[in-house]
Design a protein around this motif. Structure first.
Motif, PDB file in Angstrom:
ATOM      1  N   ALA A 120       0.847  -1.307  -0.111  1.00  0.00           N
ATOM      2  CA  ALA A 120      -0.037   0.016  -0.068  1.00  0.00           C
ATOM      3  C   ALA A 120       0.860   1.383  -0.096  1.00  0.00           C
ATOM      4  CB  ALA A 120      -1.029  -0.017   1.278  1.00  0.00           C
ATOM      5  N   LEU A 121       1.824   1.134   0.890  1.00  0.00           N
ATOM      6  CA  LEU A 121       2.739   2.553   0.769  1.00  0.00           C
ATOM      7  C   LEU A 121       3.576   2.594  -0.466  1.00  0.00           C
ATOM      8  CD1 LEU A 121       4.408   1.875   4.452  1.00  0.00           C
ATOM      9  CD2 LEU A 121       2.421   3.735   3.631  1.00  0.00           C
ATOM     10  N   ASP A 122       4.121   1.384  -1.217  1.00  0.00           N
ATOM     11  CA  ASP A 122       4.448   1.552  -2.361  1.00  0.00           C
ATOM     12  C   ASP A 122       3.546   2.139  -3.392  1.00  0.00           C
ATOM     13  OD1 ASP A 122       7.041   0.960  -4.023  1.00  0.00           O
ATOM     14  OD2 ASP A 122       5.496  -0.372  -4.902  1.00  0.00           O
ATOM     15  N   THR A 123       2.398   1.637  -3.487  1.00  0.00           N
ATOM     16  CA  THR A 123       1.348   2.162  -4.291  1.00  0.00           C
ATOM     17  C   THR A 123       1.138   3.683  -4.348  1.00  0.00           C
ATOM     18  OG1 THR A 123       0.326  -0.080  -4.158  1.00  0.00           O
ATOM     19  CG2 THR A 123      -1.094   1.990  -5.035  1.00  0.00           C
ATOM     20  N   ILE A 124       1.237   4.250  -3.030  1.00  0.00           N
ATOM     21  CA  ILE A 124       1.217   5.654  -2.847  1.00  0.00           C
ATOM     22  C   ILE A 124       2.208   6.519  -3.620  1.00  0.00           C
ATOM     23  CG2 ILE A 124       1.045   7.605  -1.348  1.00  0.00           C
ATOM     24  CD1 ILE A 124      -0.357   5.713   0.892  1.00  0.00           C
TER      25      ILE A 124
END
Length: 482
Positions: A120-124
């Motif tokens: 999720a953090l990488d997607t941001i």
């Protein structure tokens, strides 16, 4: 000599437009806020629904493969569990109630939750919020944070419930050993209620019953044994049968003060006899000499094998009822709450701390406990009926939805409420039978004068026949036509 030059393949940077058209998620037109906004929404939602997909189409492919592989594996496990609950329910329940399996599930959930958060953090990062239109930028950021909380919080919640389940089962079902086969088609469990609540001076088996569960259908028969019943035999070959080869007569003394009643066996083995010598293996088996003596007495009285016991402390009974959200009981007569008179003839109003009024009531734990204990204005037979009524009401409250919604409270109450020698290897099978029993009506048998059972010199042969007829009712035969 002239060398012909090979046509040169254009570098990526030389034809950005072609790659943008072919793979807009990985090579977006960063100069277009509309494109970046639409791409941002898609990446955030895709990563939540299929963790790893955002990286597969727009980021680090290796990380994407890890995320997609873990997600696919988890989906397969969930699908197998769902199919297993239909086709192999006892097996799935055995896994779900095994402490080691629960520990493995907890570890898997935690690791997957961490992976989900990383994705999720990488997607941001992949969204590149600075390229998104100003207004949707806030929305995408808020949605990303909300889904991150849902993913991480959901994984943490599942891991927490798994940990509670594992610890609760480990504290209650600590006995080890292989499962036993049903006896004459039934699993029989001695259910003991020890009334050590407020106002009591000792731990006594004030509620004694045997729960018989049909090994095929899950049908439940509860046999209530009066706590003051005397003249019972011990099962042949048991340690107590050597002391009382005929029937239990008791051994009244100034020191002990106990009689021949069945609920005095715990006192007899703990105080007036060396119970550890009579039942040397009791402690190692997760039991006590008093419990084992009561179990042998119940076997001799009823004529059935009783391999296990479950001990319920009334001091924690109220907590369980409260954890389940209370119970619905129809009260037939006014009952006092309180420990009873302090002297002969003391008026009820002087010692009663409250009253349970007639009518339909939704009882909390404290009221339910007094409903089960009150006997000063009624007989022990009435008290037994009320205890059985409460048992049935509590069983009705053990619905999946109710237990799941109050899981932590129920688990916490149960951890301090129940002791048993049922081995953990039996949990899956017994849980499956409990699910089956929901569709079956509970049958009760009370060994009281209403069923022609004398309390001082019971007819043991008659009791054996009574129990057998309830456990194995005759099969109805078709009436011939004509």
């Amino acid at each position: 000599m002239t060398t012909l030059a090979r046509p040169r393949t254009p570098a990526t940077s030389a034809v950005p437009g072609g790659l943008i058209q072919e793979r807009p998620m990985r090579y977006p037109d960063a100069s277009s806020p509309q494109v970046m906004t639409r791409r941002g929404w898609w990446l955030v939602v895709l990563n939540f629904l299929i963790p790893g997909s955002a990286q597969a189409v727009a980021g680090n492919r290796r990380l994407g493969r890890i995320g997609l592989g873990a997600t696919l594996a988890l989906w397969v496990l969930v699908l197998l569990a769902v199919v297993g609950m239909v086709l192999w329910r006892p097996l799935i329940l055995s896994i779900a109630t095994n402490p080691l399996a629960l520990l493995a599930i907890e570890v898997v959930v935690v690791l997957y939750g961490i992976l989900w958060i990383v994705l999720a953090l990488d997607t941001i990062r992949l969204v590149r919020l600075v390229k998104v239109r100003p207004a949707p930028r806030v929305g995408i950021a808020m949605l990303s944070i909300a889904l991150l909380v849902v993913a991480g919080g959901g994984a943490a919640y599942v891991a927490r419930l798994t940990d509670i389940t594992r610890n609760t089962l480990g504290s209650i079902f600590s006995a080890s050993g292989p499962p036993v086969a049903p006896s004459d088609g039934y699993y029989n469990i001695l259910l003991l209620g020890a009334d050590s609540g407020t106002g009591r001076d000792s731990m006594r088996f004030d509620s004694i019953s045997v729960v018989s569960v049909n090994a095929d259908t899950g049908r439940v028969i509860i046999t209530g044994i009066p706590r003051d019943l005397e003249g019972f035999p011990f099962v042949k070959g048991s340690p107590m049968a050597k002391l009382y080869p005929d029937v239990h007569t008791g051994h009244a003394s100034a020191t002990c003060g106990w009689s021949g009643a069945i609920n005095q066996l715990n006192t007899e083995l703990d105080v007036c006899r060396d119970g550890a010598k009579i039942y040397p293996d009791a402690k190692a088996q997760g039991s006590t000499p008093g419990v084992e003596a009561t179990k042998d007495a119940a076997e001799g009285l009823l004529g059935i094998d009783i391999p296990y016991y479950a001990f319920i402390d009334m001091a924690g009974f109220a907590a369980l009822v409260d954890a389940l959200g209370g119970v619905d009981i129809t009260v037939t007569e006014r009952l006092p709450e309180g420990g009873g008179p302090s002297y002969e003839g003391q008026p009820v109003n002087d010692w009663a701390i409250g009253w349970i009024e007639p009518g339909a009531q939704h009882m909390n734990g404290d009221t339910a406990q007094w409903y089960a204990r009150s006997r000063k204005t009624t007989s022990d037979w009435d008290r037994m009926k009320r205890q059985r009524q409460l048992q049935e009401a509590i069983l009705k409250q053990f619905t999946p939805a109710n237990v799941l919604s109050r899981f932590q409270e129920v688990a916490s109450a149960g951890q301090h409420l129940v002791k048993t020698d049922i081995p953990s290897s039996m949990l899956g099978y017994l849980t499956d039978l409990a699910i089956k029993s929901k569709s079956e009506a509970i049958t009760t048998i009370e060994l009281t004068p209403a069923n022609q059972v004398d309390q001082t010199t019971p007819d043991i042969a008659y009791v054996h026949e009574l129990i057998h007829s309830k456990l194995h009712p005759p099969t109805p035969t078709a009436t011939p036509k004509g």
